[in-house]
Design an enzyme around this catalytic site. Structure first.
Site, mmCIF file in Angstrom:
data_model
loop_
_atom_site.group_PDB
_atom_site.id
_atom_site.type_symbol
_atom_site.label_atom_id
_atom_site.label_comp_id
_atom_site.label_asym_id
_atom_site.label_seq_id
_atom_site.Cartn_x
_atom_site.Cartn_y
_atom_site.Cartn_z
ATOM 1 N N GLN A 1 -8.843 13.423 -0.351
ATOM 2 C CA GLN A 1 -8.118 14.185 -1.363
ATOM 3 C C GLN A 1 -8.524 15.649 -1.292
ATOM 4 O O GLN A 1 -9.566 15.990 -0.731
ATOM 5 C CB GLN A 1 -8.398 13.639 -2.759
ATOM 6 C CG GLN A 1 -8.008 12.181 -2.951
ATOM 7 C CD GLN A 1 -8.321 11.687 -4.350
ATOM 8 O OE1 GLN A 1 -7.759 12.183 -5.326
ATOM 9 N NE2 GLN A 1 -9.225 10.734 -4.455
ATOM 10 N N HIS B 1 -6.637 2.165 1.952
ATOM 11 C CA HIS B 1 -6.151 2.885 3.128
ATOM 12 C C HIS B 1 -7.013 4.133 3.362
ATOM 13 O O HIS B 1 -7.334 4.860 2.430
ATOM 14 C CB HIS B 1 -4.690 3.291 2.913
ATOM 15 C CG HIS B 1 -4.003 3.722 4.151
ATOM 16 N ND1 HIS B 1 -3.015 2.972 4.765
ATOM 17 C CD2 HIS B 1 -4.147 4.830 4.933
ATOM 18 C CE1 HIS B 1 -2.589 3.615 5.840
ATOM 19 N NE2 HIS B 1 -3.265 4.737 5.953
ATOM 20 N N CYS C 1 0.840 -1.197 0.000
ATOM 21 C CA CYS C 1 0.000 0.000 0.000
ATOM 22 C C CYS C 1 0.876 1.248 0.000
ATOM 23 O O CYS C 1 1.697 1.435 0.902
ATOM 24 C CB CYS C 1 -0.918 0.007 1.220
ATOM 25 S SG CYS C 1 -1.869 1.542 1.392
ATOM 26 N N ASN D 1 -13.597 9.638 -0.642
ATOM 27 C CA ASN D 1 -14.353 8.543 -1.241
ATOM 28 C C ASN D 1 -14.119 7.291 -0.396
ATOM 29 O O ASN D 1 -12.975 6.983 -0.071
ATOM 30 C CB ASN D 1 -13.888 8.261 -2.669
ATOM 31 C CG ASN D 1 -14.105 9.432 -3.594
ATOM 32 O OD1 ASN D 1 -15.061 10.187 -3.440
ATOM 33 N ND2 ASN D 1 -13.222 9.597 -4.564
ATOM 34 N N HIS E 1 -8.157 7.553 3.500
ATOM 35 C CA HIS E 1 -7.555 8.790 3.004
ATOM 36 C C HIS E 1 -8.603 9.628 2.303
ATOM 37 O O HIS E 1 -9.674 9.147 1.915
ATOM 38 C CB HIS E 1 -6.411 8.483 2.029
ATOM 39 C CG HIS E 1 -6.859 7.964 0.704
ATOM 40 N ND1 HIS E 1 -7.368 6.676 0.523
ATOM 41 C CD2 HIS E 1 -6.918 8.545 -0.529
ATOM 42 C CE1 HIS E 1 -7.697 6.498 -0.741
ATOM 43 N NE2 HIS E 1 -7.440 7.611 -1.403
#
Length: 362
Positions: A192, A188, A73, A177, A190
């Site tokens: 943006q 993972h 990852c 998302n 996260h």
């Protein structure tokens, strides 16, 4: 406590910033040992004269990493066996320039050529960043403690301020998302941040409606009036606290959609007070718990911060979070088929008042 900020440069020249909840972590001392190729040039913007909208063309994104195994990852901390995007062996919250950006400031002179007189072409100037909420690959935003959510809000406010000041940036959009159903390419936890060179079509429509409302009502803010009406009606309110209200919009497009808005008009995350930032986390985590509880399994969702634009129309903005899912039943998703995709005319399968009641009952 405001997170401690330390910036490093990755091997291809991209910026990475650690935001640590405790000072003195020493994470910036770890170098990026990879030999990466140079980042791609900026995308192209092409103007569609039929819709009066700009479309970004970023062919390099077709090669981005897609659902790698957990031991490879790129958002996990670097280990002896795998060098990731994050050189340090651990982190609290980290932000870095996207390796496959939709927009960037890496403009190649004379690369952009015109298509036709009716379709102007311009460089996709801007910036795209990745925000990792935790180093724990198997966690989720809804599993974070309120203190970490507060750190994330401080980080998003920091990045909003920095990106809004970049030349040519019209709008800053933080989002998350979640779920393969939504289309995530990395598991993972996260989010943006997109710093757009143009005002997005959705925001442009909001601004037109807000301007009409202001002209008609002697300067009143449209979103403030919508929020006040929802608070008075109560039937679509899911939860609230001293500083925030979460409600299902009366004309929502998605099966399950909630807006989470502060009680006073602020343009963006940078303008939130300490008290408002502290109050956000517990209420948002409660919403995520309710979403997951609807069908007894993790809910795919998009979590989108609507912020004021940087230029004309900024005074019309009202910060709010839009949280929505495409799941309409335990075994059914809402696909954007003919009416939605071709015509932009949404048909919702669930009555908003019923959706609000179901969320309140969890």
């Amino acid at each position: 406590m405001t997170p401690t900020r330390s910036a490093v440069e990755l091997s291809d020249g991209r910026e990475l910033i650690y935001f640590d909840e405790s000072p003195g972590s020493g994470r910036a001392a770890y170098p990026d040992t990879r030999q990466l190729p140079p980042p791609p040039p900026a995308s192209q913007l092409r103007y569609d004269p039929l819709s009066d909208e700009w479309v970004a063309v970023a062919a390099h994104r077709n090669t981005r990493t897609f659902l790698p195994p957990s031991d490879a990852c790129p958002l996990c901390p670097t280990t002896e066996r795998f060098a990731s995007e994050i050189p340090a062996p651990g982190y609290d919250v980290v932000v870095f320039e996207n390796q496959f950006p939709s927009f960037s400031d890496r403009i190649v002179p004379d690369e952009i050529t015109q298509v036709t007189d009716l379709v102007p072409v311009a460089p996709g100037r801007g910036r795209c960043e990745v925000v990792c909420f935790t180093s724990d690959h198997n966690s989720a935003f809804g599993s974070l403690p309120p203190e970490r959510v507060r750190t994330v809000i401080d980080v998003l406010a920091d990045r909003t301020a920095v990106l809004s000041a970049l030349p040519g940036v019209a709008q800053v959009f933080p989002f998350e998302n979640r779920g393969v159903e939504i289309g995530v390419t990395l598991h993972h936890p996260h989010g943006q941040i997109y710093a757009y060179p143009t005002v997005t079509p959705k925001t442009a429509a909001y601004l037109r409606a807000a301007r009409r409302h202001a002209d008609k009502t002697g300067g009143r803010n449209l979103y403030a009036d919508v929020l006040a009406a929802e608070q008075e009606a109560k039937v679509r309110v899911v939860a609230s606290n001293e500083h925030w209200t979460a409600y299902v919009p009366a004309a929502t497009r998605w099966p399950f959609e909630v807006h989470l808005a502060p009680h006073r008009q602020v343009p963006d995350l940078t303008a939130l007070t300490d008290a408002e930032r502290d109050a956000f986390g517990p209420l948002y985590l409660d919403l995520l718990r309710r979403f997951d509880g609807l069908f007894g399994k993790p809910m795919p969702y998009i979590s989108a911060w609507h912020q004021a634009v940087t230029g004309e129309g900024r005074e019309l903005g009202y910060l709010h979070l839009q949280l929505f899912s495409i799941r309409r039943a335990a075994d059914k998703l809402k696909f954007l088929a003919g009416s939605e995709s071709a015509m932009g005319a949404f048909v919702n399968d669930i009555v908003p008042e019923a959706a609000a009641q179901r969320l309140r009952d969890i």
